[in-house]
Design a protein around this motif. Structure first.
Motif, short mmCIF file in Angstrom:
data_model
loop_
_atom_site.label_atom_id
_atom_site.label_comp_id
_atom_site.label_asym_id
_atom_site.label_seq_id
_atom_site.Cartn_x
_atom_site.Cartn_y
_atom_site.Cartn_z
N HIS A 9 19.41 42.95 -23.47
CA HIS A 9 19.09 41.66 -22.83
C HIS A 9 20.37 40.93 -22.42
N ALA A 10 21.33 40.85 -23.34
CA ALA A 10 22.56 40.11 -23.04
C ALA A 10 23.35 40.81 -21.94
N PHE A 34 25.86 30.87 -20.40
CA PHE A 34 25.02 31.76 -21.20
C PHE A 34 25.73 32.17 -22.50
N GLU A 88 24.66 31.03 -26.34
CA GLU A 88 24.32 32.01 -27.36
C GLU A 88 25.15 31.78 -28.62
N HIS A 144 13.94 34.70 -25.39
CA HIS A 144 15.05 35.51 -25.83
C HIS A 144 14.47 36.62 -26.67
N LYS A 183 21.59 40.24 -18.65
CA LYS A 183 21.78 38.85 -18.21
C LYS A 183 23.17 38.69 -17.58
#
Ligand SMILES: [Zn+2]
Length: 535
Positions: free
Chosen positions: A146-147, A168, A172, A53, A150
């Motif tokens: 990144h999120a 996901f 998180e 991450h 994804k």
């Protein structure tokens, strides 16, 4: 502006020292600690964080202490959810047990603990720790990227399962200490999941922040020049299906959640991320009746912020949407003898003309009360969505179906246009152009998604207007989960960073600046309404 810091830990830095190091260093340095005696090439170290991450910030440089690190395996990820004590326990418990394991554990504002071992190289914890450090460019929040990447990469077209995206998001938020509940349904054999994550004390006057995880289809949609499921940052735009509608906002919620201290919440914060929004807000319809029960002792917030793409306009009202099918049934046969059959496509054509007349009548009688909020169309608007009928060019079409939607004004009976349609279709002669025989035209049952008509003056409205430096509150032409939430007494405002013109389009994108700003906007609103303070 780029803002850089750098710190090197040095060879043989011990795990025990990491908290001290973390406290000393500026927040945009994340340390990595790796164990020695690792057996595969490590690469540049960039992959190392890329496979885990990534913490906030973009990796600028990774420094490796000495040669053993060059032989470390490429690392994979474990969720970023371990507290320092959990991680210690994990480190202890892991030493010398499983045959092969590769882990990375990242903690924001703290160290990254890398560990790896294999049957060939048993892990010797905690001796021989190597240090590496990374330098970050804080101008880009790489966690947000990144999120978003994804979420975009996970195919959540409404016909498919959104389970992976929900997992996901849940992971998180769970890792940040939120209480997370998943609400799952099997719909036509497909698992559909909504995520509800809450934090804060059991006080009244909390806030719901909501978005949907599903997206509209892209397969077969002409105009795509990019990979729909790959986030691409190009110039001042960020591309990918769902960037505007509305995975960008969902990713920003996750990024914002990392940046405030849950202990400072004076009132509850509840994230609700739904499925099946794009198919009649069906996920919210299933979630709404049980939402309060998923919150345990937290009172259900009465205000909801939905981050649909409004280009940051605050929207308090939108039309509903009603879907119904018109079925034309004829009699099939060889096309050379039309007098022996009834062509259903011809019947559907007559029906379309009649529906058009109903549409025109509404258009001629706009409702002045809604002129402010819906200046372009203060009346119900209609759309023919799909038509399907017939089998071949030389066969009389036996059936034809038209899927129709219309958007009723909020506050009015959403079924009034449906009744007008039914009355008008009853007067259509079900005969085609080449036969005296009669077929049948029927109007299917309506599927109603309610509109939104939130009163002015809520605390959320005040906070959004203040934070955005705006004064106006308007209407939107599209539908949201807000209508479903109104049914359980939750008043929603719609306001988000994307643009309606991008939603559902090929090469969907969102402004890079708008997306990057979103976590700040969320934090500012949470600060005003709930007392949330930045870490
Ligand atoms: Zn949407």
């Amino acid at each position: 502006m780029a803002h850089e810091h750098e710190a090197d830990l040095g060879v043989h830095q011990r795990v025990e020292d990491r908290d001290r190091c973390a406290a000393r260093e500026p927040e945009d340095v994340v340390h990595a600690l790796a164990l020695e005696r690792l057996d595969e090439p490590f690469g540049s170290g960039r992959e190392l964080l890329g496979h885990g991450h990534p913490p906030h910030g973009r990796v600028r440089r990774i420094w490796a202490g000495s040669s053993p690190l060059a032989h470390a395996p490429r690392l994979r990820t474990v969720p970023n959810r371990a507290t320092a004590s959990q991680r210690d326990a994990w480190l202890d418990a892991s030493a010398g047990k499983a045959p092969f394991e590769r882990r990375i554990c990242v903690q924001r504002n703290g160290p990254v603990v890398l560990s790896a071992r294999s049957s060939r190289n048993p892990w010797r914890c905690p001796q021989g720790i190597l240090g590496i450090s990374a330098r970050y460019d804080r101008a880009v929040d790489s966690y947000l990227e990144h999120a978003a990447a994804k979420l975009v990469a996970l195919d959540t077209v409404s016909a498919h399962s959104d389970e992976a995206a929900a997992a996901f998001v849940a992971d998180e938020l769970d890792g940040l200490g939120f209480r997370v509940a998943l609400h799952a349904d099997l719909v036509d054999g497909v698992r559909k999941v909504s995520v509800v994550a809450s934090a804060g004390p059991p006080e009244p006057d909390g806030l719901l922040v909501s978005g949907h995880l599903d997206v509209v289809p892209f397969a077969g949609q002409p105009g795509w020049t990019r990979e729909p499921l790959r986030l691409a940052v190009e110039g001042d735009r960020v591309y990918g299906r769902g960037t505007s509608d509305m995975k960008g906002f969902v990713a920003a919620c996750l990024a914002a959640a990392r940046r405030f201290d849950r202990a400072t919440l004076a009132r509850p914060l509840v994230f609700a991320f739904t499925c099946d929004e794009e198919i009649g807000c069906a996920g919210a319809a299933r979630l709404a009746p049980v939402l309060a029960s998923l919150l345990g002792d937290l009172p259900l917030p009465r205000l909801c912020w939905i981050g649909e793409p409004t280009d940051w306009r605050v929207v308090r009202a939108h039309k509903g949407i009603v879907q119904c099918d018109v079925h034309a049934r004829g009699r099939g046969g060889h096309s050379s003898v039309p007098e022996a059959g009834v062509n259903a496509i011809a019947l559907a054509g007559r029906a379309l003309v009649a529906i058009g007349e109903v549409q025109a009548r509404f258009r001629e009688r706009p409702d002045d009360a809604w002129r402010d909020l819906f200046p372009e169309a203060p009346y119900p608007t209609f759309n023919f969505g799909t038509i399907a009928g017939g089998t071949a060019g030389n066969v009389i079409a036996e059936s034809c179906a038209v899927r129709l939607t219309y958007r009723p004004l909020p506050g009015a009976d959403p079924l009034a246009p449906y009744e007008a349609l039914r009355a008008r279709l009853a007067r259509v002669e079900p005969v085609d152009f080449g036969s005296a025989l009669r077929g049948e035209i029927a109007l299917g049952a309506p599927l109603v998604v309610p509109g939104l008509d939130t009163p002015r003056g809520s605390a959320l409205e005040k906070a959004l207007l203040e934070v955005l430096g705006a004064e106006d509150v308007g209407g939107a032409p599209f539908c949201t989960d807000g209508g479903r939430l109104a049914a359980i007494g939750v008043r929603s405002l719609v306001c988000g960073p994307g643009e309606l013109a991008q939603a559902h389009q090929p090469d969907e994108s969102i402004g890079r600046e708008a997306l990057a700003r979103t976590p700040d906007v969320i934090l500012a609103v949470l600060g005003r309404l709930l007392g949330a303070a930045a870490r």
